[in-house]
Design a protein around this motif. Structure first.
Motif, mmCIF file in Angstrom:
data_model
loop_
_atom_site.group_PDB
_atom_site.id
_atom_site.type_symbol
_atom_site.label_atom_id
_atom_site.label_comp_id
_atom_site.label_asym_id
_atom_site.label_seq_id
_atom_site.Cartn_x
_atom_site.Cartn_y
_atom_site.Cartn_z
ATOM 1 N N LEU A 124 -3.959 9.464 1.087
ATOM 2 C CA LEU A 124 -3.783 9.981 -0.267
ATOM 3 C C LEU A 124 -2.826 11.166 -0.369
ATOM 4 O O LEU A 124 -2.439 11.538 -1.475
ATOM 5 C CB LEU A 124 -5.135 10.384 -0.862
ATOM 6 C CG LEU A 124 -6.187 9.288 -0.979
ATOM 7 C CD1 LEU A 124 -7.447 9.810 -1.663
ATOM 8 C CD2 LEU A 124 -5.650 8.079 -1.739
ATOM 9 N N LYS A 125 -2.450 11.762 0.747
ATOM 10 C CA LYS A 125 -1.563 12.925 0.704
ATOM 11 C C LYS A 125 -0.182 12.539 0.209
ATOM 12 O O LYS A 125 0.173 11.376 0.144
ATOM 13 C CB LYS A 125 -1.471 13.578 2.089
ATOM 14 C CG LYS A 125 -0.711 12.726 3.105
ATOM 15 C CD LYS A 125 -0.727 13.360 4.490
ATOM 16 C CE LYS A 125 0.115 14.613 4.551
ATOM 17 N NZ LYS A 125 1.555 14.327 4.416
ATOM 18 N N PHE A 126 0.605 13.562 -0.129
ATOM 19 C CA PHE A 126 1.963 13.320 -0.601
ATOM 20 C C PHE A 126 2.808 12.766 0.543
ATOM 21 O O PHE A 126 2.410 12.765 1.703
ATOM 22 C CB PHE A 126 2.566 14.620 -1.138
ATOM 23 C CG PHE A 126 3.700 14.413 -2.107
ATOM 24 C CD1 PHE A 126 3.453 13.985 -3.394
ATOM 25 C CD2 PHE A 126 5.017 14.637 -1.720
ATOM 26 C CE1 PHE A 126 4.490 13.788 -4.296
ATOM 27 C CE2 PHE A 126 6.064 14.449 -2.602
ATOM 28 C CZ PHE A 126 5.805 14.016 -3.894
ATOM 29 N N PHE A 127 4.011 12.311 0.203
ATOM 30 C CA PHE A 127 4.908 11.743 1.202
ATOM 31 C C PHE A 127 5.205 12.735 2.331
ATOM 32 O O PHE A 127 5.383 13.933 2.087
ATOM 33 C CB PHE A 127 6.252 11.383 0.557
ATOM 34 C CG PHE A 127 6.152 10.468 -0.617
ATOM 35 C CD1 PHE A 127 6.151 9.091 -0.449
ATOM 36 C CD2 PHE A 127 6.083 10.966 -1.906
ATOM 37 C CE1 PHE A 127 6.078 8.244 -1.535
ATOM 38 C CE2 PHE A 127 6.011 10.124 -3.000
ATOM 39 C CZ PHE A 127 6.006 8.753 -2.805
ATOM 40 N N ARG A 140 1.305 7.842 -3.879
ATOM 41 C CA ARG A 140 1.314 9.206 -3.358
ATOM 42 C C ARG A 140 1.887 10.233 -4.333
ATOM 43 O O ARG A 140 1.721 11.431 -4.142
ATOM 44 C CB ARG A 140 2.080 9.256 -2.033
ATOM 45 C CG ARG A 140 1.431 8.456 -0.926
ATOM 46 C CD ARG A 140 2.187 8.569 0.378
ATOM 47 N NE ARG A 140 1.659 7.672 1.397
ATOM 48 C CZ ARG A 140 0.660 7.976 2.202
ATOM 49 N NH1 ARG A 140 0.081 9.166 2.112
ATOM 50 N NH2 ARG A 140 0.237 7.117 3.108
ATOM 51 N N TRP A 141 2.594 9.780 -5.357
ATOM 52 C CA TRP A 141 3.034 10.709 -6.399
ATOM 53 C C TRP A 141 1.827 11.348 -7.100
ATOM 54 O O TRP A 141 1.907 12.479 -7.557
ATOM 55 C CB TRP A 141 3.875 9.970 -7.446
ATOM 56 C CG TRP A 141 5.178 9.442 -6.960
ATOM 57 C CD1 TRP A 141 5.468 8.145 -6.633
ATOM 58 C CD2 TRP A 141 6.382 10.171 -6.733
ATOM 59 N NE1 TRP A 141 6.771 8.016 -6.228
ATOM 60 C CE2 TRP A 141 7.367 9.246 -6.282
ATOM 61 C CE3 TRP A 141 6.736 11.512 -6.882
ATOM 62 C CZ2 TRP A 141 8.660 9.612 -5.976
ATOM 63 C CZ3 TRP A 141 8.038 11.890 -6.578
ATOM 64 C CH2 TRP A 141 8.997 10.955 -6.126
ATOM 65 N N LEU A 142 0.722 10.606 -7.175
ATOM 66 C CA LEU A 142 -0.430 11.032 -7.967
ATOM 67 C C LEU A 142 -1.630 11.482 -7.129
ATOM 68 O O LEU A 142 -2.321 12.441 -7.489
ATOM 69 C CB LEU A 142 -0.896 9.879 -8.870
ATOM 70 C CG LEU A 142 0.119 9.325 -9.874
ATOM 71 C CD1 LEU A 142 -0.406 8.040 -10.491
ATOM 72 C CD2 LEU A 142 0.401 10.356 -10.949
ATOM 73 N N THR A 143 -1.893 10.796 -6.035
ATOM 74 C CA THR A 143 -3.177 10.946 -5.350
ATOM 75 C C THR A 143 -3.445 12.298 -4.690
ATOM 76 O O THR A 143 -4.629 12.602 -4.468
ATOM 77 C CB THR A 143 -3.359 9.830 -4.308
ATOM 78 O OG1 THR A 143 -2.192 9.766 -3.459
ATOM 79 C CG2 THR A 143 -3.551 8.491 -5.003
#
Length: 281
Positions: A124-127, A140-143
């Motif tokens: 769930l982390k960002f890129f 990943r933009w949201l989570t």
């Protein structure tokens, strides 16, 4: 909830709401003044409530309304009312479907983090920097907004979200809050990644967005139910300044907070206030 009407008597609005509740129709009343109150109802029963409201306006002294209001104001005989049920009912009346959905997702993700911490975080982390080009069309933009790193972190963010997002959804509708929260999640997450790193998580960027939206909208339109008091916004801005000054006891996603706040303010400047017409009783 949908706004059905604005009545010119707070007492009449509360009497009618008590009758609706006795019929198991979820309604709520926002009292703005003694001679002004707004009536809201869940979309599923809006047509029934609207039909009954027409009858109430024609015959407000019908005994069935006063009887329901009297019964509603009596202490419940069951000891179950002394538990958490009334508190939860009150909390639900302060929030719509999307507000509750996001809060539930945050809680479920937090529970999953306690069981599979590494797996949930990595999913769930960002890129990562090397993922950004190869996997840009991703959740990943949201989570990252759903990730939390302690009970205090989770509860603080959910409290702010429930209070301010709930107001927006009840008074302006689910669509407005949906667009605001998704835009804020993407913008605040991206800002934190580009200006700091990819090691972050939490709903605080979105919470700052709904707070900024309510602050700006209330100032623009003098909306009593979305207007923030000086203490609310003062604490939020102080927390933001202390975070950038690195004077807080915890690590904070400062750029996400700032980007979220500016996103909320920007969308509030583009928002139009819905027209409301008063009905006489």
């Amino acid at each position: 909830m949908l706004k059905l009407a604005e009545l010119n008597s707070a007492g009449a609005a509360q009497t009618f709401a008590a009758y609706c509740l006795s019929c198991q129709w979820p309604v709520s009343v926002v009292v703005l003044a003694a001679d002004r109150a707004e009536l809201y109802a869940e979309e599923a029963v809006a047509a029934l409530v609207q039909l009954e409201l027409s009858a109430f306006i024609e015959q407000p002294n019908d005994p069935k309304y006063s009887s329901a209001a009297w019964a509603h104001n009596q202490p419940a005989a069951s000891t179950a009312s002394l538990g958490l049920a009334p508190v939860w009912q009150r909390m639900r009346s302060m929030a719509g479907v999307w507000t509750q959905t996001v809060a539930l997702l945050c809680v479920l993700v937090f529970v999953a983090q306690q069981i599979w911490p590494g797996v949930v975080y990595n999913q769930l982390k960002f890129f990562n920097p090397w993922q950004f080009q190869d996997d840009w069309l991703s959740w990943r933009w949201l989570t990252p907004a759903l990730l939390h790193f302690g009970v205090a972190h989770l509860m603080f963010n959910l409290l702010a979200w429930w209070l301010f997002a709930g107001r927006i959804e009840i008074h302006l509708g689910t669509r407005v809050l949906l667009v605001l929260s998704l835009a804020a999640a993407v913008i605040s997450n991206t800002a934190q990644f580009l200006l700091h790193n990819d090691q972050f998580g939490g709903l605080s960027g979105v919470a700052y967005a709904v707070m900024g939206f309510a602050w700006c909208y209330g100032w623009r339109f003098q909306s009593p139910h979305l207007r923030l008091n000086h203490a609310d916004i003062g604490v939020a801005l102080l927390f933001l300044v202390l975070g950038f000054a690195d004077l807080l006891w915890v690590n904070t996603a400062n750029w996400a907070h700032l980007a979220g706040l500016l996103t909320g303010i920007g969308l509030a400047l583009l928002q139009k206030r819905p027209a409301a017409s008063a009905q006489s009783v």
